[in-house]
Enzyme design. Structure first.
Site, PDB file in Angstrom:
ATOM      1  N   MET A  25      -1.245 -10.142 -42.160  1.00 57.05           N
ATOM      2  CA  MET A  25      -1.922 -10.089 -41.190  1.00 57.05           C
ATOM      3  C   MET A  25      -1.156 -11.093 -40.030  1.00 57.05           C
ATOM      4  O   MET A  25      -1.415 -11.173 -38.994  1.00 57.05           O
ATOM      5  CB  MET A  25      -3.298 -10.650 -41.440  1.00 57.05           C
ATOM      6  CG  MET A  25      -4.053 -10.852 -40.167  1.00 57.05           C
ATOM      7  SD  MET A  25      -6.015 -11.473 -40.538  1.00 57.05           S
ATOM      8  CE  MET A  25      -5.685 -12.974 -41.386  1.00 57.05           C
ATOM      9  N   SER A  26      -0.202 -11.771 -40.603  1.00 52.94           N
ATOM     10  CA  SER A  26       0.581 -12.810 -39.745  1.00 52.94           C
ATOM     11  C   SER A  26       1.563 -11.919 -38.801  1.00 52.94           C
ATOM     12  O   SER A  26       2.328 -11.309 -39.032  1.00 52.94           O
ATOM     13  CB  SER A  26       1.323 -13.610 -40.453  1.00 52.94           C
ATOM     14  OG  SER A  26       2.101 -14.357 -39.939  1.00 52.94           O
ATOM     15  N   PRO A  27       1.395 -12.297 -37.646  1.00 55.72           N
ATOM     16  CA  PRO A  27       2.469 -11.665 -36.386  1.00 55.72           C
ATOM     17  C   PRO A  27       3.592 -12.428 -36.610  1.00 55.72           C
ATOM     18  O   PRO A  27       4.908 -11.600 -36.654  1.00 55.72           O
ATOM     19  CB  PRO A  27       1.810 -12.245 -35.062  1.00 55.72           C
ATOM     20  CG  PRO A  27       1.135 -13.597 -35.527  1.00 55.72           C
ATOM     21  CD  PRO A  27       0.388 -13.279 -36.829  1.00 55.72           C
TER      22      PRO A  27
END
EC number: 5.99.1.4
Length: 198
Positions: A12-14
């Site tokens: 989920m982390s950019p």
């Protein structure tokens, strides 16, 4: 002996996504083995003093958006800095990556594709239909989602969480080489130098 990088991250982390292609190229060039360790930052943050994005101070949230824009321009990745589908659950996506790794799937491709789905296409990466499509596109069986929901895979993620806390992980992505932590895709230069010196 080939170097081994323990790769703690969340799909989920950019920042995980922004560093994914470069990290995988770098590791391949160095002949490094990657241990894929998708962990639950819902557990990591409370234990390490971190906060989810929406609970951070307004000035921290504003600066994060500015940095995302800068890194999108720097990398040439057409990132949506405020996708509708963020934040979102990532448990099934993370468990699917664990099952895919166990099955010998194309992990560099899958990891990058999950980030692309969320941060470029604004899709829900925890949706089974999204995951099945990505698995099929990268030559893996869509049935891995069933394996991902098994008690064994869930227990493996719990073990990864405990391992992450034990070695001092507090943010995503974190790369660990020979016990040395490199937090964030903006530390890849240092990791690359460390690999070259090994």
């Amino acid at each position: 002996m080939a170097p081994r990088i323990d790769y703690y991250f969340t799909p989920m982390s950019p920042w995980t996504f922004l560093g994914s292609e470069r990290f995988h190229r770098m590791a391949a060039k160095a002949g490094a083995e990657i241990r894929y360790l998708p962990v639950d930052y819902g557990r990591i943050f409370p234990a390490s003093g971190g906060l989810p994005v929406r609970k951070r101070a307004p000035q921290r949230q504003a600066y994060r958006l500015m940095e995302l824009k800068r890194w999108a321009e720097h990398t040439g990745i057409p990132l949506i800095v405020e996708p509708v589908n963020f934040p979102q659950p990532d448990e099934l996506a993370a468990l699917t990556l664990i099952a895919a790794d166990e099955a010998g799937a194309d992990m560099p491709g899958l990891c990058t594709a999950l980030g692309h789905a969320l941060w470029v296409e604004d899709r829900v990466i925890d949706d089974p239909a999204t995951l099945r499509g990505l698995l099929a596109r990268h030559g893996a069986s869509p049935d891995l989602i069933d394996r991902a929901r098994s008690d064994e895979i869930m227990a493996r993620r719990d073990a990864y969480n405990e391992e992450a806390l034990a070695v001092g992980v507090f943010g995503a992505p974190t790369y660990v080489l020979d016990g040395e932590l490199f937090w964030g895709q903006d530390r890849l230069d240092f990791l690359e130098r460390r690999l070259g010196a090994g």
